[in-house]
Design a protein around this motif. Structure first.
Motif, PDB file in Angstrom:
ATOM      1  N   ALA A  37     -15.290   5.633 -28.673  1.00  0.00           N
ATOM      2  CA  ALA A  37     -16.678   5.919 -28.319  1.00  0.00           C
ATOM      3  C   ALA A  37     -17.618   5.550 -29.459  1.00  0.00           C
ATOM      4  CB  ALA A  37     -16.832   7.399 -27.967  1.00  0.00           C
ATOM      5  N   GLU A  38     -18.735   4.961 -29.096  1.00  0.00           N
ATOM      6  CA  GLU A  38     -19.711   4.579 -30.117  1.00  0.00           C
ATOM      7  C   GLU A  38     -20.512   5.810 -30.519  1.00  0.00           C
ATOM      8  OE1 GLU A  38     -22.954   1.092 -31.101  1.00  0.00           O
ATOM      9  OE2 GLU A  38     -21.863   1.087 -29.195  1.00  0.00           O
ATOM     10  N   PRO A  51     -15.160   6.369 -34.674  1.00  0.00           N
ATOM     11  CA  PRO A  51     -14.189   5.838 -33.712  1.00  0.00           C
ATOM     12  C   PRO A  51     -14.391   4.375 -33.350  1.00  0.00           C
ATOM     13  CG  PRO A  51     -14.844   8.046 -33.074  1.00  0.00           C
ATOM     14  CD  PRO A  51     -15.732   7.663 -34.228  1.00  0.00           C
ATOM     15  N   HIS A  52     -15.643   3.967 -33.139  1.00  0.00           N
ATOM     16  CA  HIS A  52     -15.894   2.592 -32.688  1.00  0.00           C
ATOM     17  C   HIS A  52     -15.740   1.564 -33.802  1.00  0.00           C
ATOM     18  CE1 HIS A  52     -19.881   3.786 -34.296  1.00  0.00           C
ATOM     19  NE2 HIS A  52     -20.020   2.509 -34.589  1.00  0.00           N
ATOM     20  N   GLU A  53     -15.491   2.013 -35.024  1.00  0.00           N
ATOM     21  CA  GLU A  53     -15.325   1.082 -36.137  1.00  0.00           C
ATOM     22  C   GLU A  53     -13.894   0.576 -36.279  1.00  0.00           C
ATOM     23  OE1 GLU A  53     -18.860   2.438 -39.152  1.00  0.00           O
ATOM     24  OE2 GLU A  53     -17.095   3.732 -39.113  1.00  0.00           O
ATOM     25  N   GLY A  57      -6.632  -3.451 -31.806  1.00  0.00           N
ATOM     26  CA  GLY A  57      -5.260  -2.987 -32.004  1.00  0.00           C
ATOM     27  C   GLY A  57      -5.161  -1.730 -32.837  1.00  0.00           C
ATOM     28  N   GLU A  58      -6.294  -1.181 -33.286  1.00  0.00           N
ATOM     29  CA  GLU A  58      -6.311   0.022 -34.112  1.00  0.00           C
ATOM     30  C   GLU A  58      -6.971   1.177 -33.372  1.00  0.00           C
ATOM     31  OE1 GLU A  58      -6.929  -2.085 -38.521  1.00  0.00           O
ATOM     32  OE2 GLU A  58      -8.531  -0.873 -37.629  1.00  0.00           O
ATOM     33  N   VAL A  59      -6.695   2.387 -33.850  1.00  0.00           N
ATOM     34  CA  VAL A  59      -7.416   3.566 -33.395  1.00  0.00           C
ATOM     35  C   VAL A  59      -7.653   4.465 -34.601  1.00  0.00           C
ATOM     36  CG1 VAL A  59      -5.373   4.976 -32.807  1.00  0.00           C
ATOM     37  CG2 VAL A  59      -7.550   5.368 -31.628  1.00  0.00           C
ATOM     38  N   ILE A  60      -8.840   5.022 -34.679  1.00  0.00           N
ATOM     39  CA  ILE A  60      -9.194   5.929 -35.766  1.00  0.00           C
ATOM     40  C   ILE A  60      -8.724   7.334 -35.399  1.00  0.00           C
ATOM     41  CG2 ILE A  60     -11.055   6.867 -37.176  1.00  0.00           C
ATOM     42  CD1 ILE A  60     -10.663   3.832 -37.462  1.00  0.00           C
ATOM     43  N   LEU A  61      -8.035   7.992 -36.306  1.00  0.00           N
ATOM     44  CA  LEU A  61      -7.586   9.371 -36.061  1.00  0.00           C
ATOM     45  C   LEU A  61      -8.777  10.300 -36.311  1.00  0.00           C
ATOM     46  CD1 LEU A  61      -4.019   9.308 -37.654  1.00  0.00           C
ATOM     47  CD2 LEU A  61      -4.713   8.881 -35.289  1.00  0.00           C
ATOM     48  N   SER A  62      -9.726  10.211 -35.407  1.00  0.00           N
ATOM     49  CA  SER A  62     -11.000  10.903 -35.570  1.00  0.00           C
ATOM     50  C   SER A  62     -10.924  12.382 -35.194  1.00  0.00           C
ATOM     51  CB  SER A  62     -12.063  10.227 -34.693  1.00  0.00           C
ATOM     52  OG  SER A  62     -13.287  10.927 -34.762  1.00  0.00           O
ATOM     53  N   LYS A  63     -11.580  13.201 -35.985  1.00  0.00           N
ATOM     54  CA  LYS A  63     -11.677  14.621 -35.683  1.00  0.00           C
ATOM     55  C   LYS A  63     -12.702  14.887 -34.585  1.00  0.00           C
ATOM     56  CE  LYS A  63     -10.453  15.834 -40.461  1.00  0.00           C
ATOM     57  NZ  LYS A  63     -10.479  14.469 -40.998  1.00  0.00           N
ATOM     58  N   ARG A  64     -13.342  13.834 -34.101  1.00  0.00           N
ATOM     59  CA  ARG A  64     -14.324  13.965 -33.036  1.00  0.00           C
ATOM     60  C   ARG A  64     -13.682  13.972 -31.652  1.00  0.00           C
ATOM     61  NH1 ARG A  64     -19.689  12.895 -34.555  1.00  0.00           N
ATOM     62  NH2 ARG A  64     -19.925  12.395 -36.771  1.00  0.00           N
ATOM     63  N   ARG A 195      -5.323   4.587 -38.064  1.00  0.00           N
ATOM     64  CA  ARG A 195      -6.203   4.460 -39.219  1.00  0.00           C
ATOM     65  C   ARG A 195      -6.877   5.804 -39.499  1.00  0.00           C
ATOM     66  NH1 ARG A 195      -3.591   1.104 -40.743  1.00  0.00           N
ATOM     67  NH2 ARG A 195      -3.967  -1.141 -40.894  1.00  0.00           N
ATOM     68  N   PRO A 196      -7.155   6.108 -40.780  1.00  0.00           N
ATOM     69  CA  PRO A 196      -7.776   7.388 -41.125  1.00  0.00           C
ATOM     70  C   PRO A 196      -9.249   7.411 -40.719  1.00  0.00           C
ATOM     71  CG  PRO A 196      -7.682   5.997 -43.054  1.00  0.00           C
ATOM     72  CD  PRO A 196      -6.937   5.259 -41.971  1.00  0.00           C
ATOM     73  N   ASP A 197      -9.828   8.606 -40.651  1.00  0.00           N
ATOM     74  CA  ASP A 197     -11.245   8.728 -40.304  1.00  0.00           C
ATOM     75  C   ASP A 197     -12.114   8.878 -41.542  1.00  0.00           C
ATOM     76  OD1 ASP A 197     -10.641  11.311 -41.127  1.00  0.00           O
ATOM     77  OD2 ASP A 197     -11.821  12.264 -39.533  1.00  0.00           O
ATOM     78  N   HIS A 198     -11.541   8.576 -42.693  1.00  0.00           N
ATOM     79  CA  HIS A 198     -12.308   8.683 -43.937  1.00  0.00           C
ATOM     80  C   HIS A 198     -11.916   7.549 -44.875  1.00  0.00           C
ATOM     81  CE1 HIS A 198      -8.532  10.929 -44.451  1.00  0.00           C
ATOM     82  NE2 HIS A 198      -8.564  10.521 -45.706  1.00  0.00           N
TER      83      HIS A 198
END
Length: 226
Positions: A37-38, A51-53, A57-64, A195-198
């Motif tokens: 999500a942007e 998340p949208h960054e 082939g990647e996914v951010i392990l976002s706390k959102r 991928r990390p969220d930080h």
């Protein structure tokens, strides 16, 4: 106010995502679209990778979103070596604290410890991290670079996997075994690159790279099923 709201939501790991108006890339297959999500950069912490960054082939392990449960901050209790911890972060930061009255860290003059080690083991999210920051300052005052577990000393940071890495790896494995929702969410990431969220320093010790450890554990779980 926006920054305060965002920080609070991240700490609790329950911030809801709005669905992006963009269609997910083909490489994202049938994964939940809100994983990418942007999100507006306005009000977001400077350290956060949104998340949208993620690259293809990647996914951010976002706390959102629900992927935040894979964070060390998440309140995912587990038992390890006969002791119960409230989170991976609590386990991690507790190693910086004295293990008892005979521990030289507890006897060093002038140091103040805001919590007992047992208390830190039951902390989560930013509260656990803040406890660790105090402990790191105490380590500097002592001139030490070691932590302990079950009375054994070892380096807090190492350029190659060592004792600290082994303990973190094993604790993360237990977190997965003892929290089925965490396990299912990890498996649900399929073959995506995690991928990390930080922002992280490329030279960070291997145990700091929790996203890479999760990729190894994801493969380990798959191998066990075959």
């Amino acid at each position: 106010m926006k920054l305060k709201i965002a920080s609070s939501a991240i700490a609790l790991l329950i911030l809801a995502c709005s669905t992006s108006s963009k269609q997910p890339e083909a490489s994202r297959g049938n994964y939940p679209a809100h994983w990418w999500a942007e999100i507006s950069r306005e009000g977001a912490p400077t350290w956060e990778i949104l998340p949208h960054e993620a690259k293809p082939g990647e996914v951010i392990l976002s706390k959102r979103n629900e992927l935040g449960i894979l964070s060390n901050f998440a309140a995912t209790p587990f038992e390890y070596r006969g002791k119960r911890y409230a989170s991976l972060e609590g386990f991690w930061q507790s190693m910086l604290y004295p293990e008892g009255p005979s521990d030289p860290r507890s006897k060093f003059p002038g140091l103040k410890w805001p919590h007992s080690r047992a208390k830190v083991e039951q902390l989560v999210a930013f509260e656990a991290k803040r406890a660790g920051e105090v402990a790191k300052q105490n380590m500097k005052k002592m001139g030490i670079d070691w932590v302990t577990f079950e009375g054994k000393r070892f380096a807090y940071k190492s350029p190659v996997p060592a004792e600290h890495y082994r303990l973190i790896f094993e604790a993360m494995r237990e977190k997965l075994k003892q929290n089925q929702n965490v396990r299912q969410i990890l498996l649900g990431t399929g073959d995506l690159k995690l991928r990390p969220d930080h922002q992280q320093d490329p030279s960070s010790p291997p145990e700091w790279r929790y996203f890479e450890i999760y990729e190894k554990l994801r493969e380990e779980i798959r191998d066990q099923k075959n």
